[in-house]
Structure formats: C-alpha cells, structure tokens
Design an enzyme around this catalytic site. Structure first.
Site, PDB file in Angstrom:
ATOM      1  N   GLY A  83     -19.446  19.682   2.967  1.00 54.45           N
ATOM      2  CA  GLY A  83     -19.647  18.939   1.490  1.00 54.45           C
ATOM      3  C   GLY A  83     -19.227  19.971   0.493  1.00 54.45           C
ATOM      4  N   GLU A 101     -24.164  24.966  -2.205  1.00 55.72           N
ATOM      5  CA  GLU A 101     -24.354  23.741  -1.276  1.00 55.72           C
ATOM      6  C   GLU A 101     -24.022  22.602  -2.404  1.00 55.72           C
ATOM      7  OE1 GLU A 101     -24.537  22.091   1.089  1.00 55.72           O
ATOM      8  OE2 GLU A 101     -26.254  21.659   2.080  1.00 55.72           O
ATOM      9  N   ASP A 102     -23.356  21.462  -1.805  1.00 57.39           N
ATOM     10  CA  ASP A 102     -23.249  20.392  -2.517  1.00 57.39           C
ATOM     11  C   ASP A 102     -24.376  19.567  -3.069  1.00 57.39           C
ATOM     12  OD1 ASP A 102     -23.983  19.501   0.146  1.00 57.39           O
ATOM     13  OD2 ASP A 102     -22.182  18.092   0.392  1.00 57.39           O
ATOM     14  N   ASP A 140     -31.449  17.547  -0.554  1.00 56.61           N
ATOM     15  CA  ASP A 140     -31.855  16.289  -0.278  1.00 56.61           C
ATOM     16  C   ASP A 140     -33.451  16.405   0.281  1.00 56.61           C
ATOM     17  OD1 ASP A 140     -31.872  13.398  -0.153  1.00 56.61           O
ATOM     18  OD2 ASP A 140     -31.401  13.525   1.988  1.00 56.61           O
ATOM     19  N   GLY A 142     -34.301  19.196   1.646  1.00 56.31           N
ATOM     20  CA  GLY A 142     -34.310  20.570   1.778  1.00 56.31           C
ATOM     21  C   GLY A 142     -34.492  21.330   3.019  1.00 56.31           C
ATOM     22  N   THR A 154     -32.193  21.540   5.644  1.00 54.18           N
ATOM     23  CA  THR A 154     -31.133  22.288   5.976  1.00 54.18           C
ATOM     24  C   THR A 154     -31.117  23.564   5.340  1.00 54.18           C
ATOM     25  OG1 THR A 154     -29.766  20.421   6.003  1.00 54.18           O
ATOM     26  CG2 THR A 154     -28.633  22.231   6.032  1.00 54.18           C
ATOM     27  N   LEU A 155     -31.195  23.548   3.980  1.00 52.92           N
ATOM     28  CA  LEU A 155     -31.195  25.053   3.471  1.00 52.92           C
ATOM     29  C   LEU A 155     -32.206  25.783   3.843  1.00 52.92           C
ATOM     30  CD1 LEU A 155     -29.432  24.062   0.030  1.00 52.92           C
ATOM     31  CD2 LEU A 155     -28.725  25.499   1.900  1.00 52.92           C
ATOM     32  N   LYS A 203     -31.711  16.104  -5.384  1.00 50.95           N
ATOM     33  CA  LYS A 203     -32.339  14.700  -5.219  1.00 50.95           C
ATOM     34  C   LYS A 203     -34.042  15.093  -4.963  1.00 50.95           C
ATOM     35  CE  LYS A 203     -29.392  11.584  -2.694  1.00 50.95           C
ATOM     36  NZ  LYS A 203     -29.292  10.940  -1.468  1.00 50.95           N
ATOM     37  N   PHE A 207     -27.203   6.907  -2.552  1.00 52.31           N
ATOM     38  CA  PHE A 207     -26.227   7.713  -1.622  1.00 52.31           C
ATOM     39  C   PHE A 207     -25.000   8.274  -2.309  1.00 52.31           C
ATOM     40  CE2 PHE A 207     -23.645   8.959   1.701  1.00 52.31           C
ATOM     41  CZ  PHE A 207     -24.434   9.681   2.493  1.00 52.31           C
ATOM     42  N   ASP A 216     -19.468  13.062   1.548  1.00 61.00           N
ATOM     43  CA  ASP A 216     -18.927  12.253   2.406  1.00 61.00           C
ATOM     44  C   ASP A 216     -20.054  10.967   2.744  1.00 61.00           C
ATOM     45  OD1 ASP A 216     -20.415  13.672   4.166  1.00 61.00           O
ATOM     46  OD2 ASP A 216     -19.823  12.333   5.736  1.00 61.00           O
ATOM     47  N   ARG A 223     -14.664  12.035   0.522  1.00 62.08           N
ATOM     48  CA  ARG A 223     -14.806  13.379   0.306  1.00 62.08           C
ATOM     49  C   ARG A 223     -13.726  13.690  -0.774  1.00 62.08           C
ATOM     50  NH1 ARG A 223     -18.278  16.407   3.577  1.00 62.08           N
ATOM     51  NH2 ARG A 223     -18.377  15.921   5.829  1.00 62.08           N
TER      52      ARG A 223
HETATM   53  P1  IMP Z   1     -31.313  17.871   3.604  1.00 60.09           P
HETATM   54  O1  IMP Z   1     -31.678  19.044   4.472  1.00 60.09           O
HETATM   55  O2  IMP Z   1     -31.963  16.733   3.811  1.00 60.09           O
HETATM   56  O3  IMP Z   1     -31.543  18.924   2.367  1.00 60.09           O
HETATM   57  O4  IMP Z   1     -29.662  17.619   3.631  1.00 60.09           O
HETATM   58  C1  IMP Z   1     -28.790  18.029   2.829  1.00 60.09           C
HETATM   59  C2  IMP Z   1     -27.396  17.549   3.342  1.00 60.09           C
HETATM   60  O5  IMP Z   1     -27.262  16.060   3.629  1.00 60.09           O
HETATM   61  C3  IMP Z   1     -26.143  17.906   2.475  1.00 60.09           C
HETATM   62  O6  IMP Z   1     -25.668  19.053   2.482  1.00 60.09           O
HETATM   63  C4  IMP Z   1     -25.373  16.894   2.486  1.00 60.09           C
HETATM   64  O7  IMP Z   1     -24.355  17.003   3.465  1.00 60.09           O
HETATM   65  C5  IMP Z   1     -26.217  15.473   3.160  1.00 60.09           C
HETATM   66  N1  IMP Z   1     -26.568  14.604   2.158  1.00 60.09           N
HETATM   67  C6  IMP Z   1     -27.797  14.347   1.433  1.00 60.09           C
HETATM   68  N2  IMP Z   1     -27.785  13.521   0.504  1.00 60.09           N
HETATM   69  C7  IMP Z   1     -26.385  12.827   0.497  1.00 60.09           C
HETATM   70  C8  IMP Z   1     -25.813  12.102  -0.162  1.00 60.09           C
HETATM   71  O8  IMP Z   1     -26.182  11.325  -1.203  1.00 60.09           O
HETATM   72  N3  IMP Z   1     -24.570  11.918   0.021  1.00 60.09           N
HETATM   73  C9  IMP Z   1     -23.798  12.517   0.933  1.00 60.09           C
HETATM   74  N4  IMP Z   1     -24.320  13.703   1.856  1.00 60.09           N
HETATM   75  C10 IMP Z   1     -25.886  13.753   1.524  1.00 60.09           C
HETATM   76 MG    MG Z   2     -23.967  19.491   3.068  1.00 59.89          MG
END
Ligand code: IMP
Ligand code: MG
Length: 174
Positions: free
Chosen positions: A43, A98-99, A102, A104, A106-107, A130, A151, A158, A164
């Site tokens: 992303g 990071e893009d 959401d 949090g 993953t990071l 978000k 979304f 994506d 993308r």
């Molecule tokens: P997290 O671990 O829930 O913070 O996930 C973050 C990852 O989910 C981001 O790096 C995106 O790849 C994906 N993601 C979260 N929200 C969106 C969205 O609105 N559109 C596209 N990808 C998203």
């Molecule tokens: Mg991502």
C-alpha cells in the site's frame, strides 16, 4: 461490500501539498541522521515514492512485506514478516512509512519486531489515519490526514488488489 464508483476524498494536489509539509517536518528531524526509511508494501509504494522525493538529504530505502496469515520469518501474533529485511536496523534511525492505519495491529506488530533489532530511533509516518477503528494504541509521529471510517482506495490503497493506480484517495462507499 459491493464497491460503488470511487468518489474523490483527497485530490492529488491535496496530497501533494500535505506531503510537502510532512517532508519539511521530517527534514527538520532527520537531515543529519541518514535515516533508514522503510515502506510497508504494497500500500505505501506510491506515498513512499512521493515522500522520499521531498526529502533532500541522505537516506536509505527499504521495504517490508507483511502478512496476517501464512508462514513467515518473524511473527508477532497474527502478523508475519514475509522476508527478512536486507538492511540491518541496529543503531539506525528508522522511519516506517505506511499508507493507512486502521486497527493499528499490523504496525504494532511490526514495531515490536523492529524494536528487538535495537534501532537508534523508531518512528512512524502514515498518510492516513482512521482513529475510530483503532484496537491497539499506536503513536503516529507524522500524519498526513485523518479520515472517517470508510473504505478508501487509490494512491496505493486497494480493494481486492484493484484501484492502487488511482492518482487520488477515493472512497468506495456513498
Ligand atoms: P491495521 O492493522 O488494521 O491497522 O491494518 C492496516 C492495513 O489495512 C493497511 O496497511 C491497509 O493495507 C489496510 N487497510 C485498512 N483500511 C483500509 C482502507 O480503507 N482501504 C484499503 N486498505 C485498508
Ligand atoms: Mg498497508
């Protein structure tokens, strides 16, 4: 979700302007630190390439690919690093790009993995946040824009690997 027509939320020029400001802010902190800038694939690839071209000082670039399932090199709960980093992180000033943040999760996991490698510093730059969806605490040191719980696609983001390449950040819902 059945996606509708993407509606522009932030135009390419909104994004460009904000990235210029972020670049200036990041420059004040990292100018003499030869930072290791790590983009989270896939992303962040568009944001990363625009951001680093606004940083007019020496730096190095690395990418990391993460997965929330399957087998991987290093793991933190559900999130795995799909291949080891080629550049050592120890004693480096690391800036993760990071893009969108959401939940949090993953990071948070990536930061746990990177912290074990003892970087000199570890910070986060995210284009979009978000906050209403957050499940684990996470500090975003450099943030582009806060977004509602919709979304989003485009500018690297994506939906099922589509969109993308849209140049603007768009919303798929009404
Ligand atoms: P997290 O671990 O829930 O913070 O996930 C973050 C990852 O989910 C981001 O790096 C995106 O790849 C994906 N993601 C979260 N929200 C969106 C969205 O609105 N559109 C596209 N990808 C998203
Ligand atoms: Mg991502």
């Amino acid at each position: 979700m059945s996606p509708g027509k993407p509606q522009i939320l932030f135009t390419r020029s909104d994004i460009e302007e904000r990235i210029g400001q972020l670049g200036a802010e990041i420059g004040r902190e990292y100018r003499d630190k030869n930072p290791l800038v790590i983009g989270v694939l896939k992303g962040s690839f568009v944001f990363m390439s625009d951001l680093v071209r606004r940083l007019d000082f020496p730096l190095e670039i690395e990418f990391v690919r993460l997965s929330s399932y399957g087998s991987g090199q290093e793991t933190c709960g559900k999130v795995k690093m799909l291949s080891p980093l080629c550049t050592p992180v120890k004693d480096r000033h690391v800036l993760v790009v990071e893009d969108i943040v959401d939940t949090g999760i993953t990071l948070n996991c990536l930061f746990d993995i990177l912290r074990k490698e003892k970087p000199a510093s570890l910070r986060l730059c995210a284009l979009l946040d978000k906050p209403s969806r957050r499940r684990v605490p996470l500090t975003i040191d450099y943030l582009g824009m806060t977004v509602p719980d919709k979304f989003l696609v485009g500018y690297g983001l994506d939906y099922d690997e589509k969109y993308r390449n849209l140049p603007d950040v768009c919303c798929l819902e009404d």
